[in-house]
Every structure is written in structure tokens, then in C-alpha cells.
Design a protein around this motif. Sequence first.
Motif, PDB file in Angstrom:
ATOM      1  N   GLY A 251     -19.868  -5.965 -38.095  1.00 39.93           N
ATOM      2  CA  GLY A 251     -20.189  -7.255 -37.502  1.00 39.93           C
ATOM      3  C   GLY A 251     -21.189  -8.039 -38.334  1.00 39.93           C
ATOM      4  O   GLY A 251     -22.103  -7.479 -38.931  1.00 39.93           O
ATOM      5  N   GLY A 253     -23.991 -11.065 -38.050  1.00 37.45           N
ATOM      6  CA  GLY A 253     -24.781 -11.769 -37.052  1.00 37.45           C
ATOM      7  C   GLY A 253     -25.543 -12.934 -37.653  1.00 37.45           C
ATOM      8  O   GLY A 253     -26.004 -12.870 -38.799  1.00 37.45           O
ATOM      9  N   GLN A 262     -24.026 -12.594 -32.634  1.00 41.11           N
ATOM     10  CA  GLN A 262     -22.882 -11.985 -33.285  1.00 41.11           C
ATOM     11  C   GLN A 262     -21.760 -13.008 -33.444  1.00 41.11           C
ATOM     12  O   GLN A 262     -21.385 -13.695 -32.491  1.00 41.11           O
ATOM     13  CB  GLN A 262     -22.384 -10.779 -32.481  1.00 41.11           C
TER      14      GLN A 262
END
Length: 289
Positions: A251, A253, A262
Motif C-alpha cells: 500500500g 499512503g 491510504q
Amino acid sequence: MKTVIYLDVLLLVNFLVAYLLLQATGVLTGQHAPFVRMLLGSACAAASALILFAPELAYPVQLAYKLATALVITALTFGWRDPLRLAAAACWYAALNILLAGLVFLVIFETGTTLLQTGNLAVYLRISPLLLLGLSGLCCGVIEAGLRFFRRRPARQETVGLEFELCGTRIHLRAALDTGCYLTDPITCMPVLVVSLADAGSRLPPEIRQYLTGWFAGSEQTAPPAGAQLRLIPCSTATQRSLLPGFAVQGIGLITPNGVLQLGRTAIAFAPESFGDAQYEAFYGSDFL
């Protein structure tokens, strides 16, 4: 009574209308096509209008023809490398065409005008070509003025802080907006972050830095480091096409004053050269944030 249809006027009208609809499709889907591709797509759309001369087909067949030609026209205009973006462009272009045809039918039913003729969802306007050119130019001017008026203002913040995790190491970078960056992950079809190895190499895990250095040096490649999922990101520039090495990440962010937001982006790509500015080490496209 026979109706005379001038082929040159039919092609000209549909060429100009298709050009405007393709411009609108590009705005709606966030895509930009070169001028030559716009002309090619418009010419294909004009040729597809010759269905007007065919016998009247069943409505489902007419609709299928519209959708199929929309797919071909948008593929010629915007390219076909990204199936999702192509499908979105084709659907919007087909929807705009069907909306236009519906408005024409509405005008016919409400006014009984003889200036319009339709067949198989194709439209023919029996008016002067010079008048058509003038009206098309007026439409172009209105669209251009509307785009300039409603265009988003540039963000005051030129760079943003981003973070992601790679091989167990949390990495923080500054990224700048590059409106010409359209790189996507071929696995997820999501936009990716482009990181400069020269600028951000010291922040990467040693095994990742060593692997990428060997990659760009042209040495024989081995398996990527343990825990790293290699991605090959297609990249096209004005001079060449290549594959940039990248990795799936845990992920990406966006660092904000209220914490980390996010973004749902899960891949990054690496470029060997420096971006030439100490304020950032990465690029992101207009559809990334």
C-alpha cells in the motif's frame, strides 16, 4: 419522394461530430490522444456512418453496431494497452453517441423538421456544409471555453509526502505531479509511482538497491530479493518503449497533517536517472491521488 444524400456532407458532418465527442470522451476518462490519433478515430467514425445506407436493422443490431464501432474508434484514438481505460472510453463514447441520436429523434418528433434524417442510429443533416463548419467551429469554441472555465486549478502544494513498505522497510519519499505520467501496473491496471533510483537509492533496502543497480547495468538477472514481488511496468516515451522494473508494495499512503491516508495503490516503478530536483524523488500522474 426520394431523398438525396450527399456523401461528402455526410462524412464531413460525422467527422466533425466524432472529433467533438472524442474530445469529450477524453475529458470524461482523463485521457489525452495525439492530434493524429484524433483525426484517425474521427475518420473511422465518419466511415462507420455509412450504415445509414444499409436497410433498417433491428434495434439490438443497431445498438451492437454502435458499441462495436465505439470500441474500434476509441482504440484507434486512445490506444488499447489498458483494457479497463479502453472499455471506459468506449462506453462513454457510445453513450454520448446514443444521447446525441436520442436528442435528434426528440427534435424530429417535436418539430417535424425535414432537415434531419436518421437510419440505424446514424444521423444526416441536410444543410449547407459551410453552415455545418460554422456550427462545428462554434461548438469547438464553446467546449474549449467550458474546459478552460471548469478546469481544475493547480494544487498549491507542488509536492506531496508518500510512504510505503518494501521488503520490511518503511520508505518515505517526496513526489511531484507529472501530468504526462500514465504508467499503470499491468496486474491491477492501477496507476503507479515512479521513483528515481539515483535520488532515492539510499533510502531503499540494500538488496533492492543492488538488484536495481544490476538491472539497469544490464547484468544477468537473478530472482528478485526475498519478499519482493517483481513488476515489469510498460513505459512509452517520445523516443522509445521499454519496461521499467518495479515491485508490489504494502500500500502507498499519502502523508497528511492528520495522519496517513491510504491511496489503494500497490505498485511502484523505478527509473535509473535523477529527476534533477532535490525537492522530490518520485513522480505521480494526475490520476494517482
